[in-house]
Design an enzyme around this catalytic site. Sequence first.
Site, mmCIF file in Angstrom:
data_model
loop_
_atom_site.group_PDB
_atom_site.id
_atom_site.type_symbol
_atom_site.label_atom_id
_atom_site.label_comp_id
_atom_site.label_asym_id
_atom_site.label_seq_id
_atom_site.Cartn_x
_atom_site.Cartn_y
_atom_site.Cartn_z
ATOM 1 N N ASN A 1 6.101 4.195 -7.726
ATOM 2 C CA ASN A 1 5.792 2.948 -6.637
ATOM 3 C C ASN A 1 6.999 2.216 -6.490
ATOM 4 O OD1 ASN A 1 4.715 0.850 -5.220
ATOM 5 N ND2 ASN A 1 3.028 0.455 -6.530
ATOM 6 N N ARG B 1 3.487 6.609 -3.747
ATOM 7 C CA ARG B 1 2.868 5.571 -3.150
ATOM 8 C C ARG B 1 3.402 5.214 -1.805
ATOM 9 N NH1 ARG B 1 2.504 -0.622 -3.515
ATOM 10 N NH2 ARG B 1 0.204 -1.012 -2.120
ATOM 11 N N ARG C 1 -1.090 -14.881 1.227
ATOM 12 C CA ARG C 1 -1.496 -14.548 2.527
ATOM 13 C C ARG C 1 -2.591 -15.344 2.906
ATOM 14 N NH1 ARG C 1 -0.694 -8.388 1.713
ATOM 15 N NH2 ARG C 1 -0.349 -8.994 -0.569
ATOM 16 N N GLU D 1 -4.839 2.607 -9.920
ATOM 17 C CA GLU D 1 -4.218 3.170 -8.718
ATOM 18 C C GLU D 1 -3.306 4.278 -9.040
ATOM 19 O OE1 GLU D 1 -3.429 0.250 -5.389
ATOM 20 O OE2 GLU D 1 -3.476 -1.208 -7.029
ATOM 21 N N HIS E 1 -4.926 -0.887 0.354
ATOM 22 C CA HIS E 1 -5.624 -0.715 -1.083
ATOM 23 C C HIS E 1 -6.481 0.588 -1.206
ATOM 24 C CE1 HIS E 1 -5.022 -5.385 -1.598
ATOM 25 N NE2 HIS E 1 -4.049 -4.584 -2.133
#
Length: 368
Positions: free
Chosen positions: A7, A64, A214, A354, A153
């Site tokens: 990642n 990823r 955010r 993940e 996601h």
Amino acid sequence: MKILVLNSGSSSVKYRLFNGTDTLAKGLIERIGESGGDAGDHEAALQQVMAAVDLDGLGAVGHRVVHGGSEFGRATVIDDELFAVIEGLVPLAPLHNPAALSGIAVARKLLPDVPQVAVFDTAFHQTIPPDGVAYAIDASLAKRWQIRRYGFHGTSHAYVARKTAELLGLPADRARVITLHLGNGASACAVSGGRSVATSMGMSPQSGLVMGTRSGDVDPTVIFHLHRVAGLPIEEIERSLTRFAGLQGLAGENDMRTVQQHRADGDPAATLAFDVYCRRIKEYVGTYLAVLGGADAIVFTAGVGENSPEVRAASLAGLAELGITIDAARNERSERIISPEGARVRVCVVPTDEELEIAQQVTAELQK
């Protein structure tokens, strides 16, 4: 088969080496390219990774990649053509795809004989029907500039929905699950029979739930107003809505743990931030109950979802008439099932993984 999952961020590389579902090694290289950082550039960082793990028998490297556009609905073996496609999607993910491309380029150089596979955050959401991804704007503009809902996601939502069905003994091809991935970034997803049918993030990871820094959903006129009336340049508005909004904007803190501490001390700003955060989750739960025609389960995951009983309780408070209740003691203990016995809609806490999902998708793709 050994799978190395990478990642690659703009200034970090997170890695994990699997043999099947077993983790053989994992680590994080941070502050790449910064003074005093762990590595001078991504090539040096990945050389450190290669030196730290046993690559004997390595079957593949899984990368990823945040944005796969509308082209990819599954993990895909990387070749020159795919690399170029990911480059072409940089305008849709300017903060994320360049870092992934750096990791891919270096890994292909250092391990030229090992298959490299891209796993896209957006892929799981390719099953959302057209009326769930189209924005009601000029269709020619949308087509020309690839403007639509993509969702993110995806690896987390896919993994957690499947694990929830297993936990509850539900048939995976018929289970209706609302997944709530609540971390510094946060998103909701409606999953029907293992397929995403709605998700809160849109063209970018900006929309939907309130997040650490955010804003989540905001009237687009806010942007026009800040530009025309307040005189702020577009770049400053974008920076404000992505780095200084959400919990940070409301409470001055982007960590929900700190927000909850300040709320407990009576801080009104922290209390408002907490309430806005949880109300937005509740609004999306209600929306997705309608989209799914009801739900078998609601599941909380990721840092906040797995560790904050207060957020879980507040987000689902007042929904008893819809068959949604939480057992306070189970919730406080963060048990896997936190709804009372016999509840119509079961509420769960399922840790996400993940990296494991990426490794499993890589293996499945190569076995095809």
